[in-house]
Enzyme design. Sequence first.
Site, PDB file in Angstrom:
ATOM      1  N   ARG A 268      27.792  79.983  83.179  1.00  0.00           N
ATOM      2  CA  ARG A 268      26.513  79.927  82.467  1.00  0.00           C
ATOM      3  C   ARG A 268      25.343  80.096  83.444  1.00  0.00           C
ATOM      4  O   ARG A 268      25.211  79.351  84.408  1.00  0.00           O
ATOM      5  CB  ARG A 268      26.412  78.570  81.746  1.00  0.00           C
ATOM      6  CG  ARG A 268      25.054  78.220  81.221  1.00  0.00           C
ATOM      7  CD  ARG A 268      24.709  78.991  79.962  1.00  0.00           C
ATOM      8  NE  ARG A 268      23.357  78.677  79.533  1.00  0.00           N
ATOM      9  CZ  ARG A 268      22.815  79.125  78.411  1.00  0.00           C
ATOM     10  NH1 ARG A 268      23.518  79.897  77.615  1.00  0.00           N
ATOM     11  NH2 ARG A 268      21.590  78.801  78.101  1.00  0.00           N
TER      12      ARG A 268
ATOM     13  N   GLU B 199      52.623  52.083  73.069  1.00  0.00           N
ATOM     14  CA  GLU B 199      51.554  52.891  72.473  1.00  0.00           C
ATOM     15  C   GLU B 199      50.337  52.928  73.408  1.00  0.00           C
ATOM     16  O   GLU B 199      49.704  53.966  73.580  1.00  0.00           O
ATOM     17  CB  GLU B 199      51.165  52.285  71.113  1.00  0.00           C
ATOM     18  CG  GLU B 199      49.982  52.965  70.468  1.00  0.00           C
ATOM     19  CD  GLU B 199      49.754  52.494  69.033  1.00  0.00           C
ATOM     20  OE1 GLU B 199      50.654  51.864  68.465  1.00  0.00           O
ATOM     21  OE2 GLU B 199      48.665  52.767  68.492  1.00  0.00           O
TER      22      GLU B 199
END
Lengths: 399, 249
Positions: free
Chosen positions: A290, A264
């Site tokens: 931007r 995991e």
Amino acid sequence: MRTGTIREPQQRQSATPYRPAEPMALPEELRMLRDQVRRFVETEVTPNGLEWERTGLIPRAVFRKMGALGFLGMRHPIEYGGTDLGPLASMVFAEELGRSTFGGFTASVLVHTDMSAVHITRDGSPAQKARHLPPIIRGETICAIAVTEAHAGSDVAGLKTRAVRDGAGWVLRGSKMFITNAVHGDLIIVAARTDPEAKGSRGISLFLVDRHAPGVSVTALEKHGWLCSDTAEIVFDDVRLPADALLGEENRGFYGIMDTFQNERICVGGICAGETAKAIEVTLDYVKTRQAFGGTLWDQPVVRHKLASLACKAAAARQLAYQAATLAAEGRECIREVSMVKALAPEVLHEVVHGCLQLHGGTGFMRGTVIERMARDARILTIGGGATEVMLEEVAKRM
Amino acid sequence: MKVLVAVKRVVDYNVKIRVKSDNTGVETANVKMSMNPFDEIGVEEAVRLKEAGKATEIVAVSMGPQACQETIRTALAMGADRGILVLTDAELQPLAVAKILKVLCDKEQPGLVILGKQAIDDDCNQTGQMLAALLDWPQATFASKLELGVSDARVTREIDGGLETITVTLPAVLTTDLRLNEPRYASLPNIMKAKKKPIDTVDPASLGVDVAPRLSTLKVNEPAKRQAGVKVATVADLVAKLKTEAKVI
């Protein structure tokens, strides 16, 4: 109830894909696997994820499609329909799922493939494997793992759910907390105490529990992130289990849990690698278009150096994760390295998503932007699967 | 019937292309490479023919450095039966590729050769046509639909005016257009099976083909950067500029 509205974000292909270099010596089949998972994520997940976030449900058809492509069987034996690949395959798979920008999807799939059903392959009897693995690998049976309780999280040895012998079978009583896939899943692998006299880690066993068995009830939980995955509290009210519900040896469940945690944690390294790269990509797109102060944000050294610095840290954490996965794949001792991955990668992920959100300005604070969701979804990763603090202790013990 | 498919390793469609700093070509070092998308469509069509019982064997051919083996492997994972890698570090132009394919066709005797209509790197759109000429076989280019008979094939082609349907006798050369099909995923079990499928390696000299380039590239440049736009105050200004500067009305 969730408040506010979630708007459609821009779901276009990035103009400047940011992909860290492929790790050296990655086997050919894993590079091919990566391409297939990437295509699946780009065509099946990214365009649909927002709808799943709204409904809190990933359609079963998605799991079945992944099953048909073999994505759900890579940690299971070939004889049951799997491909029996190792931790490095999980790492690549987790990394590509991480690029989906939907942490809930990533979590739901990896809980199924790498955190729960792997117990059946690890400890199951031939009969249990033959019965359960084929539909799990096909994506028809969805699995959950129930170890955590309200008062026992990283401290697994403190769990209190009890399984008591009853004739040939067992009776299960207790409750579990924060269980992924528990609302819509089918098969729950439950850790319960079978020997209350034994100390701590001894006396814990694993059981295969049908999610819809009499006495099993769930309460769905509202979360900070991972909105498309279902998380629940489960109550076992004298649930009768047949004799063959016991998975592996009685009172030896703790070792399987710890072993699977290693896998995991490698997956978390993969998730972080994918999510950091994607967050940087999304932000590159933003700052290069931007306009501010007479140019793009990218024209500002402070902006591009910030992103470069985040990219350096993310690349370093990713390399560590690949190294740990490689050690695990070779069967070498690597608890310290895997613990380092779990201690470091999610912390780097936090720095990256929040740094990237900062560069988005006010836009990044708005529901519906990719980076806003990624920042929320990232939060749990320093906690689940062994909190950073616990992981650092595991590293320290081995120094 | 045996089907031969050509698969080229090209810069991935998702990569932003960069020109090398010395202007000799496009940067391919540390760049993600994939199978040419039109060739993927070719492999898919061949696999569908096999699934329909119309093809018996699919041979995937690629040419270039050792890494092209991975492109062949992808074709094998999609369903091709075996591969041929023509190993060379030389620059291969369409004529050289067509000549090599011609020799391979003489040897393999396929009933159908499928190629992408063009590769997304050089966009030449020549190899299939040259191969058909060298073999003196009929060609059906820009195919968007294929109906394979026993001795001929009915092919729908995408042309400027719309769709054209032709019949070609077999053996023939087919090049794929975008809408012929949607290539499948290579499933993980099939990726693992592909590892066991054979790939023969040959070099161009052993095939008796001189691959020396016939064209030389003088210079490769980035496209000119888009100029900044201007704002106009009135519609009249706009019309004036469109007339006098842009000269479009």
